[in-house]
Scaffold this motif. Structure first.
Motif, short mmCIF file in Angstrom:
data_model
loop_
_atom_site.label_atom_id
_atom_site.label_comp_id
_atom_site.label_asym_id
_atom_site.label_seq_id
_atom_site.Cartn_x
_atom_site.Cartn_y
_atom_site.Cartn_z
N TYR A 108 0.84 -1.19 0.00
CA TYR A 108 0.00 0.00 0.00
C TYR A 108 0.88 1.25 0.00
O TYR A 108 2.08 1.18 0.24
CB TYR A 108 -0.89 0.05 1.24
CG TYR A 108 -2.00 -0.97 1.31
CD1 TYR A 108 -2.33 -1.79 0.23
CD2 TYR A 108 -2.74 -1.12 2.48
CE1 TYR A 108 -3.35 -2.72 0.31
CE2 TYR A 108 -3.77 -2.04 2.57
CZ TYR A 108 -4.07 -2.85 1.49
OH TYR A 108 -5.08 -3.77 1.59
N LEU A 109 0.24 2.39 -0.24
CA LEU A 109 0.89 3.69 -0.11
C LEU A 109 0.44 4.36 1.19
O LEU A 109 -0.72 4.24 1.57
CB LEU A 109 0.51 4.61 -1.29
CG LEU A 109 1.02 4.22 -2.67
CD1 LEU A 109 0.29 5.04 -3.74
CD2 LEU A 109 2.52 4.45 -2.76
N VAL A 110 1.36 5.05 1.85
CA VAL A 110 1.00 5.82 3.04
C VAL A 110 0.47 7.17 2.59
O VAL A 110 1.20 7.96 1.97
CB VAL A 110 2.20 6.01 3.98
CG1 VAL A 110 1.82 6.91 5.16
CG2 VAL A 110 2.71 4.67 4.49
N ALA A 111 -0.80 7.42 2.87
CA ALA A 111 -1.42 8.69 2.48
C ALA A 111 -1.27 9.71 3.61
O ALA A 111 -1.66 9.45 4.74
CB ALA A 111 -2.90 8.48 2.16
N GLY A 112 -0.69 10.85 3.28
CA GLY A 112 -0.49 11.90 4.27
C GLY A 112 -1.78 12.63 4.59
O GLY A 112 -2.70 12.68 3.77
N THR A 113 -1.83 13.23 5.78
CA THR A 113 -3.04 13.91 6.21
C THR A 113 -2.83 15.40 6.46
O THR A 113 -3.69 16.08 7.01
CB THR A 113 -3.59 13.27 7.50
OG1 THR A 113 -2.60 13.38 8.54
CG2 THR A 113 -3.92 11.80 7.28
N GLY A 114 -1.68 15.93 6.05
CA GLY A 114 -1.40 17.34 6.28
C GLY A 114 -2.12 18.25 5.31
O GLY A 114 -2.25 17.92 4.12
#
Length: 262
Positions: A133-139
């Motif tokens: 998977y890809l780590v999706a940022g939340t910034g």
């Protein structure tokens, strides 16, 4: 902002990026805040596998409740959403027990707060590697490019940033359309890294509406002397944080070796 079109644009962008990279889905750290709620929902809308990860470290029960409410709602609406919970409190306490004692250091609390964020980043990448998977940022834009309100190689350590071109108010607008739980929409923004009730505004000294205003003024070329009173104070806060946190926003400096030395 054409909110629904922006939602479709981001969701399509996420799906196209993942497909081109031959990636099966996304992993998102869900904290009980608006940014992670919107990000995880946008990922879910792609139809690709979306893993929501709770990673409490001495977390306030109110934050835990909001995160769990959002995840439950998301799983009801999207069959591609799954979740897991990793209690990192024992890991954090073990870390504190093995590093040298520095109780008198004025930067101890901040260093430990950043350690929490980096433990979470490591956990997200564990699951990302496990499932491809890809780590999706939340910034959001104000945090990532305005005041640098995030941890370098913590919540700033991601594969892609779906909402980093949106201000906080725009994230809230999208959250409303995406039916993010009301408990999250009305909660005071907090990074939850200090184990107490302090909000982002408590730490920064200004709320996000004020910071958005200051960011716009700076982009327009305004100077500190153009304002007075509270506006001047907010502009000073924004300018200071934007300056001291440039190390987070610019590429890592590389020492270039002169050709005649090689």
């Amino acid at each position: 902002m054409q909110t629904e079109k922006v939602i479709d644009h981001i969701s399509n962008w996420l799906k196209e990026y993942a497909n081109k990279a031959n990636i099966k889905g996304f992993v998102v750290g869900v904290s009980g805040g608006i940014d992670s709620a919107v990000t995880s929902t946008l990922c879910a809308k792609t139809g690709l596998q979306t893993l929501c990860v709770e990673m409490p470290i001495h977390q306030a029960q109110s934050q835990v409740n909001r995160a769990q409410e959002h995840i439950a709602s998301l799983k009801e609406r999207y069959p591609n959403v799954s979740d897991t919970r990793v209690d990192l409190t024992p890991v954090f306490e073990e870390f504190k027990s093995v590093v040298p004692e520095t109780e008198s250091s004025p930067t101890l609390d901040l260093s430990l707060a950043n350690t929490r964020a980096r433990l979470r980043m490591t956990t997200l990448y564990y699951f990302a590697g496990l499932h491809k998977y890809l780590v999706a940022g939340t910034g959001n834009k104000v945090e990532d490019f305005g005041v640098g309100f995030y941890t370098k190689y913590g919540d700033g350590g991601v594969d892609l940033s779906p909402i980093a071109d949106l201000t906080k108010s725009q994230v809230y607008a999208i959250g409303k359309i995406l039916e993010v739980p009301n408990s999250i929409q009305i909660a005071a923004p907090t990074d939850g890294l200090f184990g107490d009730s302090r909000s982002d505004e408590d730490q920064i000294g200004a709320n996000y509406d004020e910071l958005e205003w200051a960011m716009k003024m700076k982009d327009n070329g305004s100077q500190i002397d153009d304002f007075e009173g509270r506006e001047q104070e907010v502009f000073r806060i924004f300018t200071h944080l934007n300056t001291v946190n440039q190390h987070k926003m610019t590429p890592i400096p590389v020492c270039k070796i002169p050709f005649d030395l090689l």
